[in-house]
Write an enzyme that holds these catalytic residues in place. Sequence first.
Site, PDB file in Angstrom:
ATOM      1  N   GLN C 222       8.622  -9.653 -65.129  1.00  0.00           N
ATOM      2  CA  GLN C 222       8.886  -8.241 -65.366  1.00  0.00           C
ATOM      3  C   GLN C 222       7.876  -7.668 -66.367  1.00  0.00           C
ATOM      4  O   GLN C 222       7.886  -6.451 -66.597  1.00  0.00           O
ATOM      5  CB  GLN C 222      10.314  -8.053 -65.919  1.00  0.00           C
ATOM      6  CG  GLN C 222      11.381  -8.566 -64.964  1.00  0.00           C
ATOM      7  CD  GLN C 222      12.785  -8.556 -65.539  1.00  0.00           C
ATOM      8  OE1 GLN C 222      13.486  -9.568 -65.540  1.00  0.00           O
ATOM      9  NE2 GLN C 222      13.223  -7.410 -66.035  1.00  0.00           N
ATOM     10  N   ARG C 372      20.706  -7.334 -67.768  1.00  0.00           N
ATOM     11  CA  ARG C 372      20.911  -5.905 -67.532  1.00  0.00           C
ATOM     12  C   ARG C 372      21.728  -5.203 -68.619  1.00  0.00           C
ATOM     13  O   ARG C 372      22.718  -4.517 -68.334  1.00  0.00           O
ATOM     14  CB  ARG C 372      21.614  -5.750 -66.172  1.00  0.00           C
ATOM     15  CG  ARG C 372      21.405  -4.405 -65.544  1.00  0.00           C
ATOM     16  CD  ARG C 372      21.790  -4.407 -64.082  1.00  0.00           C
ATOM     17  NE  ARG C 372      21.556  -3.099 -63.495  1.00  0.00           N
ATOM     18  CZ  ARG C 372      21.611  -2.869 -62.195  1.00  0.00           C
ATOM     19  NH1 ARG C 372      21.865  -3.844 -61.355  1.00  0.00           N
ATOM     20  NH2 ARG C 372      21.406  -1.657 -61.735  1.00  0.00           N
ATOM     21  N   CYS C 373      21.340  -5.394 -69.877  1.00  0.00           N
ATOM     22  CA  CYS C 373      22.207  -4.928 -70.948  1.00  0.00           C
ATOM     23  C   CYS C 373      21.444  -4.228 -72.050  1.00  0.00           C
ATOM     24  O   CYS C 373      21.942  -4.120 -73.155  1.00  0.00           O
ATOM     25  CB  CYS C 373      22.914  -6.118 -71.569  1.00  0.00           C
ATOM     26  SG  CYS C 373      21.735  -7.307 -72.240  1.00  0.00           S
ATOM     27  N   GLU C 742      20.719   0.260 -66.562  1.00  0.00           N
ATOM     28  CA  GLU C 742      21.681  -0.701 -67.099  1.00  0.00           C
ATOM     29  C   GLU C 742      22.990  -0.100 -67.540  1.00  0.00           C
ATOM     30  O   GLU C 742      23.929  -0.838 -67.877  1.00  0.00           O
ATOM     31  CB  GLU C 742      21.050  -1.430 -68.282  1.00  0.00           C
ATOM     32  CG  GLU C 742      19.848  -2.248 -67.844  1.00  0.00           C
ATOM     33  CD  GLU C 742      19.044  -2.728 -69.030  1.00  0.00           C
ATOM     34  OE1 GLU C 742      18.639  -3.893 -69.014  1.00  0.00           O
ATOM     35  OE2 GLU C 742      18.844  -1.936 -69.959  1.00  0.00           O
TER      36      GLU C 742
END
Lengths: 156, 291, 788
Positions: C222, C372-373, C742
């Site tokens: 990423q 995803r936070c 997110e």
Amino acid sequence: MRIQLSVNGEKHEADVEPRLLLVHLIREVLRLTGTHIGCDTTHCGACTILMDGRPVKSCTVFAVQANGRQLTTVEGLEQDGTLHPLQASFMSEHGLQCGYCTPGMLMTGVAFLQKNPRPSEDEIRAAISGNLCRCTGYVNIVKAVQHAAAVLQGGA
Amino acid sequence: MIPAAFDYHAPTSLAEATALLARLGEDAKVLSGGQSLIPLMKLRLASPPHVVDINGIPGLAGIREADGFLRIGALTRESDLEESELVRTRYPLLHETTKVIADPLVRNLATVGGNLAHGDPANDHPATMLALGAEVVAAGPRGERRIPIASFFTGPFATALEPGEILTEVRVPVPAARSGGAYVKMERKVGDFATAAVAVQLTLAAAGTCEQVGIGLTNVGLTPIKATQAEAALRGKRPDEAAIAQAAKLAAEAAQPSEDLRGSVEYKRDLVRVLTVRALRRAVQRAGGAR
Amino acid sequence: MEPRTSAEVGGMGHSLKRKEDPRFIRGKGTYVDDVQLPGMLYLDIVRSPHAHAKIVKIDSSKALAVPGVLAVITGQDLAKYNLHWMPTLMSDTQMVLPVEKVMYQAQEVAAVLATSRYAAADGAAVVEVEYDPLPVVVDPHKALEPGAPVLRTDKKDKKDNHIWHWEWGDRAATDRAIAEADVTVKQDIYIPRIHVASIETCGCIAHFDKVNDKLTVWMTTQAPHAIRTVFALVAGHVGLAEHKIRIISPDIGGGFGGKVPVYPGYVIAVAASVLTGKPVKWIEDRMENLQADSFARDYHITAELAAKKDGTLTALRIKTLADHGYADAAANPSKFPAGLFHVCTGSYDLKAAHVEVDGAYTNKPPGGIAYRCSFRVTEAVHTIERMADLMAHQLAMDPAEFRMKNFVKPEQFPYKSALGWEYDSGNYHGALQKAMDTIGYAELRREQVDKRRRGELMGIGISSFTEIVGAGPSKHFDILGLKMFDSCEMRIHPTGKAIARFGTKSQGQGHETTYAQILAEELGIPAKDIQVEEGDTDTAPYGLGTYASRSTPVAGAAAAMAARKIRDKARKIAAHLLEVAEEDLEWEPGKFSVKGAPGKSKTIQDIAFAAYTNHPQGMEAGLEAVSYYDPPNLTYPFGSYICVVDLDSGTGEVKVRRFVAIDDCGNIINPMIVQGQVHGGLTMGLAPALYEEISYDESGNVQGGSFIDYLLPTAVETPKWETGHTVTPSPHHPLGAKGVGESATVGAPAAIANAVVDAMWHLGVRHVDIPITPAKVWKLLREHGVTE
């Protein structure tokens, strides 16, 4: 072992070890990389293809079992430059994000709509319960299948 | 993810297959649907030197009623069982069972015979066949024999099949009038094995009492369990709420669950009780015995 | 909000169909494992069955005898090049391959290099390793007890398993406020370890070209630029210089944070390629992915919330123990070892707060914030939303009314929280009201009363969260020293089409479409005429990548700024072409016109052509710009979620009957894509709330290390999400946009947990830790006298 099979309407011959998984035959020998691998315990369905018209998880089939059979992979859905209505619906309904589970979803969906042309939402969800997705939350995949069902019925 | 190497055999007749299996003995595994065997081989939990693919043997698939039995060929795919109108209307217990085996894709390859012959107490058909009082047909080098389902499961992943024998057919007695059945499975998600599941098949007499009762329990013991005491407690009685509750209690006592990530022993036992009540209620209703 | 541009241009607000879809629906994406290079070798990794053990001996002889196996690489081999250890993104260290001992089950121990995938697997199956087991530390509390076995014996002066202590806020004021409070509630909350499990696992192809002295790595990453720089710093001593390293991040099958860290497999593959001069492919299988790659959560939290008896919140105090596994390999900004956990005052106007976190080493995989936070924001939101609900119930106040009373008010924005964050904008009352209206809140509460009388268990849970994304301003944010700006480089061709490259990297978020829409908005060039590229470090401008919902807030802003630079130059060219002064021109998307003479105009396409054929003397030709955007602040998306559950008192199953999600991410680029992000995020919030957990027994054996027991929801378990939005633009972002990827994963778990507790509150239940499994609910019901 020598095997012969038809993939997306084309005949192929290959000499393979019995233990070669069908998904590896498809991806690495036939170089059709649209079919994906996402797990090692037959759960995720990213490897789904049609074998004699039925959607199966190609990671849990030996290539030698496909001897004499007809396979369809995602690459075989588009015919003469025309997308299958389900492919077009996935795009119009935003049924994909990273695209990794998409080929498996498409193959399951195509076979499902052939058997069940007027499905309810719950029937669609049950039909794709062998295909995991992490991106979409399934909402738009369901919409895409519903949209394609309508198109195939001559509606939308 | 990659299985160990093996020699592959694809016999085209039963005689060829059984002779091969008898010769290879412990070194061979039968490949039918492959949906239990191949995952084990990919993890190298099973690495048989020989794999005998029986999918090329004709005449081993099919669903029909004949001679007082529903006869299901061992190579019948679960999805074909699921789509059978005959099974859906006349054998709802079987229909409900096949619908919850693994997921729809696995069911396109998984076979009824494989689900039984694998001997896994977590599989769904064993408890159902126990409740139905079925029998299996095995073909071997010395011919064919019928094995009552109650004697078929001998231990975890062990069955009464002898070396060289292949399961060829399952036979379910055609139910009498006023029969009903149900399969209630609790799973953490679609595709999981049962946390617990209960299969019930029963027949009501004209007076409304239970004439015949079969209760099978999935994944709460080293083998699938026939809840014989629960069955006995219902036989001859009206299946009212009290009788159902009592039978469910006995079924829970018959369970021998182990603790795992799905839950504790206590939880699974109580689940058997709860699911038995639900399965009995539904079976009674289907038998025409709704109050 | 009506789009400003036409559908043909496709600027902001249009639900443009995605430009990346044509290849994906045909199965023509290029994921790392799709790439095959001539002469390519395969790597398979041998992993430890033990959670903590000395390595006595590694016998590779059987493996080397397998046809096709070329080499077995061990820690000793890498130690010759000082590559056996590497830095983590939090400046800790972790092993690539061990020399002395292993520290978690499934740790990499040796790597088999072979000519085929199958031969590599055969080789890996017969490498024989002799271990001498050591005492295992699995409980982080026990890890910090005096006398606990010290895990990081590689750190010379380390005498314990304590990694760091971090605290924030006014301790004295908070202690005082809590002591003086009318009402306090206190709760232990454990948020267990989970794993992103994107459908594509991690992997790479490392290709060292000996002739050109260049390393190319196809990698599931990423953050390709950061990886390139880290490789140059770590392996510079073996001759890898940054201009001779190219990282290609092609199509990625989901990231969610799991594809940010540098995994040992990548480094071993690079080393193997450098040594052999051949391309080396390493693709992990799913069990390796779940058992060895970076995890998320694993926070043991004790929270206290204080209020006046009229329900006004006054103070929040939190103490947390963070289990990081054997190395702190979280991808946090360096100043914040607990990420942005101190956004935990949430959407409420809390005057006093104090939070402290201690990190501990255990015998588990290193990590971990990958799910995803943003950075620990799910943990923060789960805590404050559980506590708010607990307090509301304790005071017998309706939880919605309680929240409305305590929300930061619209006129208070920009709002400085007690823990120092400046929230850019918000309308919490509006979002919650919309959620309540959409779901029919009052009617549901009436139904609940009814059902309770009949012994039926129905619960309603709310989560009103404030997210914090868009890391981040260079003043406070860096990862390994690299500042967290991001970039856009755009070039317009003579025929008016354009190419734009970014420092971020989409893994399904639709950047090829949304970035084009931003540029279309700013320049009036149709989005379909703008080609967007990311992920190749040889061509893309430097950026810190895509995670923590930062692409829209940072790179999206860079896109707007680059486009505005281009527009400034375009104005000059237009003035030249129209023979007027710049001030005499006015802009509408796609063209400059002379004020008062609208017939006299030049389109952006005319201008582009002129930039190459008729540019003003003294001006450079061409029409391009690059922007490296340093955000002045983070952005604060927010929302209110309401969940309705029905509990099965026989089996303990939790059925989500309805879930309404109202999100506010500021101005929306593509409503269809934003909604898709919310659907996916909600599902990744549902999963940890009810299904997912990776745990360990006392010997350090992982439980939930395959999809058999690590439960990803299928379409059957996933509710029919109902979504909507409000729009409260960010005042500091050039487009008023905030980012959304997110939010739903952050906000959803608390809504579900609150609903379940609400369903059982009248029985005396006060809290349930996630995942809320049927077995857990069953146990609570039976303990509180409910049976079927």
